[in-house]
Design a protein around this motif. Structure first.
Motif, PDB file in Angstrom:
ATOM      1  N   CYS A   4       0.868  -1.172   0.000  1.00  0.00           N
ATOM      2  CA  CYS A   4       0.000   0.000   0.000  1.00  0.00           C
ATOM      3  C   CYS A   4       0.909   1.228   0.000  1.00  0.00           C
ATOM      4  CB  CYS A   4      -0.876  -0.026   1.266  1.00  0.00           C
ATOM      5  SG  CYS A   4      -2.026   1.360   1.376  1.00  0.00           S
ATOM      6  N   CYS A   7      -5.248   2.200   6.168  1.00  0.00           N
ATOM      7  CA  CYS A   7      -5.917   3.251   5.400  1.00  0.00           C
ATOM      8  C   CYS A   7      -7.354   2.818   5.074  1.00  0.00           C
ATOM      9  CB  CYS A   7      -5.144   3.545   4.120  1.00  0.00           C
ATOM     10  SG  CYS A   7      -5.308   2.248   2.875  1.00  0.00           S
ATOM     11  N   CYS A  67      -7.501  -0.333   2.891  1.00  0.00           N
ATOM     12  CA  CYS A  67      -7.058  -1.571   3.547  1.00  0.00           C
ATOM     13  C   CYS A  67      -7.975  -1.964   4.705  1.00  0.00           C
ATOM     14  CB  CYS A  67      -5.615  -1.416   4.035  1.00  0.00           C
ATOM     15  SG  CYS A  67      -4.413  -1.326   2.687  1.00  0.00           S
TER      16      CYS A  67
END
Ligand SMILES: [Zn+2]
Ligand SMILES: [Zn+2]
Ligand SMILES: [Zn+2]
Ligand SMILES: [Zn+2]
Length: 374
Positions: free
Chosen positions: A86, A103, A106
């Motif tokens: 990521c 985030c 995710c």
């Protein structure tokens, strides 16, 4: 107070859509970058200013957004710091909540690939990159979606799984119980991680006779099923049934078997956007919606990269005409390089009407939605 929603809408979309970003050193940064090749600084996506920027160390595991107008204190998404799959950050304040160490993209993961299997981390990284592009576009369209941790009323989640018996030949041909079907069910999107293997995905594309088979395409197709369920549940509006058909007749399983036994009707290209769209109203909606997302993302990227000179029209039909005209040129560019057509779809009149309906749904739901942080 009066304002022009159309204008504000388009400007906001240009700002949020995928574009070139710049590092403090003046070098160009791209949406997926984790490092600036000019000055070597770490790079990442800042959820506050929505830029991919240089990240400056600010003590411990804190980073400061390199965009001078922002300067937010950030932490790397846990999937960035631990697995390098990521490139997004979370604000320091938000990261204090254990549910938000990841985030926004995710945070929606429920099952990740088995990282003890060689090659799975690289496949996972490709899946996450495609997912972040999807989230960026859904935010651009102002659609309401998100994880349970974000308090979304109809939570979106992802399972990235592998078939239990690897090395099996077919796709639909494999025995039940051995295979992971890519699909959507009640907010959960499952993707067979085999799709993140370029050779495997291309093999399936040829077997299934598809013009394109991409990871971002899978995400755009499956999120369409999510929005059908979120917006319509079991009772789609009459316009939807008129255009796409009655999803109860024939039942899904029956339609699936018929499609895989007999293929699409010979006149499919006079009514549908793709062969798979002929399978069932749910799939017609998903294929149409996915094309709509292809179109919106392509138009905004083209506009941001100055491939289109004029501002994007607000009217749907002119947008589609712009996309098709641009597609003819880009297809020729791809043929110049020996690549498949970038925009292979021909849109017959009935498919255009379905796309208009999708556009109305997106605008109606986008207008009332809250913007999730991503
Ligand atoms: Zn730099
Ligand atoms: Zn920032
Ligand atoms: Zn992340
Ligand atoms: Zn589908």
């Amino acid at each position: 107070m009066t304002h022009c929603p159309g204008l504000i809408d388009e400007r906001r979309k240009e700002r949020i859509s995928v574009r070139f970003f710049s590092c403090v050193c003046g070098n160009r940064l791209f949406f997926e970058n984790v490092q600036c090749v000019g000055c070597g600084a770490r790079a990442g996506f800042c959820p506050v200013c929505r830029e991919v920027t240089a990240l400056h160390p600010d003590g411990g595991d804190i980073w400061r957004c390199g965009n001078r107008a922002c300067g937010a204190r950030l932490k790397l998404c846990r999937n960035y710091s631990e697995h390098d799959v990521c490139n997004a950050c979370v604000t320091e304040v938000e990261a204090a909540d254990p549910a938000k160490i990841f985030c926004a993209a995710c945070r929606c993961n429920e099952t990740i690939p088995d990282l003890s299997v060689e090659g799975n981390r690289a496949k996972w990284a490709r899946l996450e990159a495609a997912k972040r592009r999807l989230f960026c576009e859904l935010n651009m369209l102002n659609l309401d979606f998100g994880s349970a941790a974000d308090g979304c009323a109809f939570p979106l989640s992802f399972d990235f799984k592998a078939d239990r018996s690897s090395g099996s030949g077919g796709f639909r041909e494999m025995d039940e119980g051995e295979v992971v079907y890519t699909g959507h069910d009640s907010g959960k999107i499952t993707i067979n991680i085999r799709e993140a293997d370029d050779a495997e995905r291309e093999k399936l594309r040829v077997i299934l006779g598809e013009k394109h088979r991409t990871l971002i395409g899978h995400f755009r197709h499956e999120i369409a099923h999510y929005f059908w369920e979120k917006w319509f549940g079991g009772s789609p509006p009459p316009d939807c049934i008129r255009l796409f058909g009655d999803p109860g007749n024939p039942p899904y399983q029956e339609a699936l078997e018929r499609y895989y036994n007999s293929g699409p009707p010979p006149d499919w290209n006079r009514r549908f956007i793709s062969t798979y769209a002929t399978m069932h109203p749910f799939e017609d909606w998903a294929e149409t919606f996915a094309f709509y997302l292809d179109m919106e993302a392509s138009l905004f990227t083209a506009r941001n990269l100055h491939l289109l000179e004029a501002a994007l029209p607000a009217d749907f039909d002119t947008r589609l005409d712009t996309m098709q005209e641009m597609g003819i040129r880009l297809n020729e560019m791809n043929r110049t390089m020996g690549l498949p057509d970038l925009v292979p779809e021909i849109v017959p009149a009935p498919a255009r009407e379905k796309l208009r309906f999708v556009d109305r749904c997106v605008r109606a739901n986008g207008a009332i939605a809250n913007v999730p942080v991503a």
